[in-house]
Design a protein around this motif. Structure first.
Motif, PDB file in Angstrom:
ATOM      1  N   CYS A 102      75.737   4.289  78.532  1.00 46.19           N
ATOM      2  CA  CYS A 102      76.976   5.171  78.243  1.00 46.19           C
ATOM      3  C   CYS A 102      78.083   4.008  77.970  1.00 46.19           C
ATOM      4  O   CYS A 102      78.137   2.992  78.825  1.00 46.19           O
ATOM      5  CB  CYS A 102      77.520   5.959  79.473  1.00 46.19           C
TER       6      CYS A 102
ATOM      7  N   ASN B  28      72.416  13.272  77.150  1.00 50.27           N
ATOM      8  CA  ASN B  28      73.019  13.674  78.501  1.00 50.27           C
ATOM      9  C   ASN B  28      74.576  13.720  78.117  1.00 50.27           C
ATOM     10  O   ASN B  28      75.342  12.685  77.830  1.00 50.27           O
ATOM     11  CB  ASN B  28      72.845  12.167  79.376  1.00 50.27           C
ATOM     12  N   SER B  29      74.992  14.970  77.875  1.00 54.29           N
ATOM     13  CA  SER B  29      74.535  16.336  78.283  1.00 54.29           C
ATOM     14  C   SER B  29      75.250  17.388  77.494  1.00 54.29           C
ATOM     15  O   SER B  29      76.120  17.242  76.731  1.00 54.29           O
ATOM     16  CB  SER B  29      74.715  16.416  79.759  1.00 54.29           C
TER      17      SER B  29
ATOM     18  N   ASP C  28      69.890   5.445  81.566  1.00 55.91           N
ATOM     19  CA  ASP C  28      71.242   5.995  81.228  1.00 55.91           C
ATOM     20  C   ASP C  28      71.917   5.076  80.449  1.00 55.91           C
ATOM     21  O   ASP C  28      72.189   3.978  80.817  1.00 55.91           O
ATOM     22  CB  ASP C  28      71.905   6.730  82.444  1.00 55.91           C
TER      23      ASP C  28
ATOM     24  N   ILE D 236      69.545  10.105  88.263  1.00 53.21           N
ATOM     25  CA  ILE D 236      70.198   8.884  87.875  1.00 53.21           C
ATOM     26  C   ILE D 236      70.470   8.067  89.313  1.00 53.21           C
ATOM     27  O   ILE D 236      71.021   8.520  90.006  1.00 53.21           O
ATOM     28  CB  ILE D 236      71.355   9.257  87.052  1.00 53.21           C
TER      29      ILE D 236
ATOM     30  N   ASP E 104      74.199   9.044  77.075  1.00 59.44           N
ATOM     31  CA  ASP E 104      75.206   9.473  77.914  1.00 59.44           C
ATOM     32  C   ASP E 104      76.427   9.435  77.178  1.00 59.44           C
ATOM     33  O   ASP E 104      77.208   8.382  77.366  1.00 59.44           O
ATOM     34  CB  ASP E 104      75.277   8.765  79.233  1.00 59.44           C
ATOM     35  N   SER E 105      76.977  10.615  76.713  1.00 64.65           N
ATOM     36  CA  SER E 105      78.332  10.914  75.894  1.00 64.65           C
ATOM     37  C   SER E 105      78.575  11.948  75.780  1.00 64.65           C
ATOM     38  O   SER E 105      77.836  13.058  75.648  1.00 64.65           O
ATOM     39  CB  SER E 105      78.018   9.979  74.698  1.00 64.65           C
TER      40      SER E 105
ATOM     41  N   ASN F 182      76.286   1.482  82.095  1.00 62.33           N
ATOM     42  CA  ASN F 182      77.263   2.555  81.969  1.00 62.33           C
ATOM     43  C   ASN F 182      78.524   1.918  82.316  1.00 62.33           C
ATOM     44  O   ASN F 182      78.861   1.349  83.298  1.00 62.33           O
ATOM     45  CB  ASN F 182      76.905   3.806  83.058  1.00 62.33           C
TER      46      ASN F 182
ATOM     47  N   GLU G 214      71.065   4.100  86.294  1.00 66.30           N
ATOM     48  CA  GLU G 214      72.401   4.282  86.237  1.00 66.30           C
ATOM     49  C   GLU G 214      73.444   3.080  85.754  1.00 66.30           C
ATOM     50  O   GLU G 214      74.417   3.389  85.495  1.00 66.30           O
ATOM     51  CB  GLU G 214      73.037   4.679  87.511  1.00 66.30           C
TER      52      GLU G 214
ATOM     53  N   GLY H 193      73.008  13.232  89.219  1.00 66.16           N
ATOM     54  CA  GLY H 193      73.720  11.799  89.430  1.00 66.16           C
ATOM     55  C   GLY H 193      73.677  11.532  90.822  1.00 66.16           C
ATOM     56  O   GLY H 193      74.813  11.992  91.218  1.00 66.16           O
TER      57      GLY H 193
END
Ligand code: THG
Length: 597
Positions: free
Chosen positions: A392, A443-444, A390, A582, A422-423, A355, A352, A549
Motif C-alpha cells: 500500500c 485488496n479490496s 500486502d 494480514i 492494497d488500495s 504499507n 503487513e 487485518g
C-alpha cells in the motif's frame, strides 16, 4: 461446423508441424518473396502464398486435423520492426485465409479440420519492461482481429515466455472475438526452457495459475525443447490442469552440425514420446514445433490410428486420451511460483509491513524514494515466513499511482511471493495489475457506496485474473455484529461469483476486526462478533477464504501487549475457520510461549 471444444471431448487432435523452420530452410528471394523485408516470415502470406498453402497441404496430407496459420510474428509491434506495422490486420487475415484454402482442398473426405490462428510472443516482453502492457494488448487485439476476420476456429497463443504477455494476448483475443461476435476458443501454450521455467522465470504451476484465472480452456507446451525435457511438466499438467492439454515439442534439442541447426529426433522417436503423453498423461492435442516436418506428423498420425484401433477392440472407436482426474489447487502466484490460497495446517500469511499507513519504516523509505529499500522490506517479510505481501502506497500528498508502480515494478522481479494490491483507488489497482505477471490479490472491494465501485473492480479482477478481498461493508457502513457480517458476505458472494464469475475459492472475505482496546466495555464484544462471523461464513460458504487485518484488533495497546493479543486472537480466529491473515509474521507467538497470566 464442429466446435473445437466439442471435438476435444472425446478425441485426440493432431496438429501440424513447424512453419518457421520450414521457411528458414528455403532460399527466398528478398525482393520478390520477402517483398524487401528479409526474413519476415509473415510477408510470405503476400509474397509466396503458394509456399504457405503448400506447407499446410503437406501437413494435411500427412494426417493433421489442424493447421496453424503463418502469423507467429504478426503483431503490429513485431511487424513494426520491419516498418510494416500497418499491414498487421491484412497479413493475419491473409494467413487465416491461406490455411482455410488449404483445408478446403481436403474437404472431400468429410473429416473435420481446424485452422488455429497462431499468435507468437513477439520480441518484447512486458515483465522485462520492454513494452507497456496496454500497448501490447492493443497490438495483439489487432492481430487477433485479422485472424478472426480470416475465420480461424481458435486462437493459439503459443511459445509464451512471460505470463504478463499471455494476459495481453488473451485479452486481445477476447476483444477481437467479442467485436466479431464469435465464440472462438483460446488455446495457450507456454515454453518451458531447459532451466525448467519460462524465460522470465515462471514455473509451470505459476504460469498455469495465471492462465487458469483468465478462463482459458486449453493449456499446453511448445518449443524450446524436445518431448523428453517436457515430460515432467506434461505430467504436472496431467495431474493438475482441469482443462484440455496440448503438447507440441521441437524435434529434440537443437544441435549445431557443420554450422547448421539440426533437430535430432526422428519421426518414430517423437511418436513414441507423444504416445506416452496421450496414454499416461491424458494429453489431447499433439503436434510438433521447430524441426518437425511432414514425416513427423505422419508418424504421429499412424500412432494415433494404432492406439485408436487398439481401443476399438474394447468397443471404443476413437483414439481416446487417458481419462484424467486432475486436482486443481486454488492458488495465487508471483511471476515465479504458485502459492495455494488454502494452506495445509497453516494460514495464508500476508505480510503487513509494506504499507505506508502500517509501517513508519516503509513510509520513510517511500518518502526518500528508496525503492530498493522498500523491496528489501518485502524480501525480509518473505524470509520471515510471509506467503504473500500486502503493498500500500497511499500517503496523503503523494502520487499513489506512481509510487505503487515504483514498488510493484521492482517487486515483481525481486520477490518470490504473490502481491496483494492494497488500495481504495481504482487507477492504482489498474496500474499495478498492468505491471504484474503473477496472479495477485486485489485488496479490496466493498458496498460502501453501492455496487458500482465493486462492479468496476471485479471487472478488473476478471480481466487480469486476480483473487479479491471483500470487506463486510455496505451502504449502511461496516457491519458490527455477526449476522450483519454474514448477510453482507452472502451478498458479496452472489455479486462476485454469480454475477461476475469469480471462482468462490478466489474470494477472500474480510469480516473486519476493530480494536477492542478502547477501554469501552461495549467494544470488547466486537472481537467476539468477528469470531462468530468467521464461523458462520465458513459454514455457509466453505469454498471461500476468510482473512483479517489482524493487527487492527490491538490498536491502542503497547507493543508487547499487542503481540500477545494478536497471537491469541489469531488462534481463536483460526479455530473458528479463518484461512489467512494480514500480519507481522515474525511477531506472532505460538500460544505455548505465552505465559498463562
Ligand atoms: N483488512 C484488509 N486490508 C487491510 C486491513 C484490514 N490493510 C491495512 C490494514 N488493515 C492491515 N495492515 C496493518 C499494518 C500495520 C498495522 C496494522 C495493520 C500496525 N502497524 C503498527 C502500528 O501502526 O502501530 C506498526 C507501526 C510501525 O512499524 O511503524 O499495527 O483490516 N483487507
Amino acid at each position: 461446423m464442429t466446435h473445437l471444444l466439442d471435438y476435444l471431448a472425446d478425441r485426440v487432435l493432431l496438429c501440424d508441424g513447424a512453419m518457421g523452420t520450414q521457411a528458414q530452410a528455403r532460399n527466398f528471394d528478398i525482393e520478390h518473396d520477402f517483398c524487401g523485408h528479409e526474413n519476415c516470415t509473415e510477408i510470405l502470406n503476400e509474397g509466396r502464398p503458394d509456399f504457405v498453402r503448400e506447407v499446410h497441404a503437406a501437413y494435411l496430407r500427412a494426417g493433421a486435423d489442424a493447421v496453424q496459420t503463418n502469423s507467429f510474428g504478426g503483431s503490429p509491434i513485431t511487424l513494426g520492426e520491419f516498418g510494416i506495422a500497418d499491414k498487421a490486420f491484412a497479413l493475419n487475415r491473409r494467413a487465416a485465409e491461406l490455411a482455410r484454402e488449404a483445408v478446403a482442398e481436403f474437404a472431400g473426405d468429410g473429416r473435420t479440420r481446424f485452422v488455429f490462428g497462431s499468435v507468437g510472443p513477439g520480441t518484447r516482453l512486458p515483465s522485462l519492461g520492454h513494452v507497456p502492457y496496454q500497448d501490447l494488448e492493443d497490438a495483439l487485439a489487432v492481430q487477433c482481429a485479422g485472424l478472426v476476420a480470416g475465420e480461424v476456429d481458435a486462437i493459439l497463443i503459443e511459445t509464451c515466455q512471460d505470463p504478463l504477455q499471455v494476459k495481453a494476448a488473451v485479452n486481445g483475443a477476447k476483444r477481437a472475438r467479442e467485436e466479431a461476435g464469435r465464440d472462438i476458443p483460446i488455446i495457450v501454450q507456454v515454453t518451458v526452457e531447459t532451466t525448467g521455467t519460462l524465460l522470465v522465470g515462471a514455473d509451470i504451476a505459476a504460469a498455469a495459475t495465471v492462465i487458469h484465472a483468465l478462463d482459458v480452456p486449453v493449456l499446453g507446451l511448445n518449443c524450446a525443447t524436445g518431448p523428453r525435457e517436457m515430460a515432467e511438466h506434461v505430467k504436472w499438467l496431467g495431474d493438475n490442469w482441469p482443462g484440455h492439454i496440448s503438447v507440441q515439442p521441437n524435434a529434440g534439442l537443437p544441435e549445431l552440425i557443420d554450422g547448421r541447426t539440426q533437430y535430432p529426433l526422428t519421426p518414430r522417436e517423437l511418436a513414441q514420446w507423444l504416445e506416452r503423453f496421450v496414454l499416461e498423461d491424458g494429453v489431447n492435442i499433439i503436434g510438433g514445433c521447430c524441426g518437425t516436418e511432414a514425416a513427423h506428423i505422419a508418424a504421429l498420425n499412424e500412432m494415433l490410428r494404432r492406439i485408436g484401433r487398439a481401443k476399438e477392440k474394447n468397443g471404443r472407436p476413437r483414439p481416446l486420451p487417458k481419462k484424467r482426474a486432475p486436482v486443481w489447487v486454488p492458488s495465487v502466484a508471483s511471476l515465479y511460483g504458485q502459492v495455494p490460497l488454502r494452506q495445509e495446517n497453516a494460514y495464508l500469511s500476508i505480510g503487513e509491513r509494506c504499507n505506508a499507513n502500517g509501517s513508519r519504516a516503509f513510509r520513510r523509505l517511500q518518502e526518500a524514494g528508496d525503492w530498493d529499500g522498500c523491496v528489501e522490506m518485502g524480501r525480509e517479510q518473505v524470509k520471515e515466513g510471509s506467503h504473500t505481501l500486502d503493498v500500500c502506497t497511499a500517503f496523503v500528498g503523494r502520487d499513489e499511482v506512481a509510487e505503487m508502480c515504483e514498488v510493484v515494478g521492482r517487486m515483481r522481479g525481486a520477490v518470490n511471493a504473490p502481491l496483494v494490491i492494497d488500495s481504495t483507488e481504482y487507477p492504482v489497482l489498474d496500474a499495478a495489475l498492468k505491471l504484474y505477471g503473477g496472479k495477485p490479490i486485489i485488496n479490496s472491494i466493498n458496498f460502501e457506496d453501492g455496487e458500482e465501485a465493486a462492479d468496476k473492480r471485479l471487472r478488473l479482477a476478471k480481466r487480469f485474473g486476480t483473487a479479491v478481498i471483500a470487506l463486510t461493508i455496505d451502504e449502511q457502513g461496516m457491519a458490527k455484529d455477526a449476522d450483519g457480517k454474514l448477510r453482507i458476505a452472502e451478498r458479496l458472494h452472489d455479486f462476485a461469483c454469480n454475477r461476475h464469475g469469480l471462482p468462490p475459492s478466489d474470494l477472500l472475505f474480510d469480516p473486519l476486526t476493530f480494536t477492542i482496546c478502547t477501554g469501552n466495555a461495549d467494544d470488547r464484544r466486537l472481537g467476539l462478533n468477528t469470531l462468530d462471523a468467521i464461523a458462520a461464513i465458513r459454514e455457509k460458504m466453505p469454498e471461500c477464504q476468510i482473512i483479517l487485518g489482524l493487527s487492527n484488533i490491538s490498536f491502542g495497546l503497547n507493543p508487547p501487549a499487542r503481540q500477545v493479543l494478536n497471537s491469541v486472537f489469531l488462534q481463536h480466529a483460526l479455530d473458528r475457520g479463518l484461512t489467512g491473515a494480514i500480519v507481522h509474521f515474525s511477531k506472532i507467538l505460538p500460544l505455548h510461549r505465552i505465559p498463562e497470566e
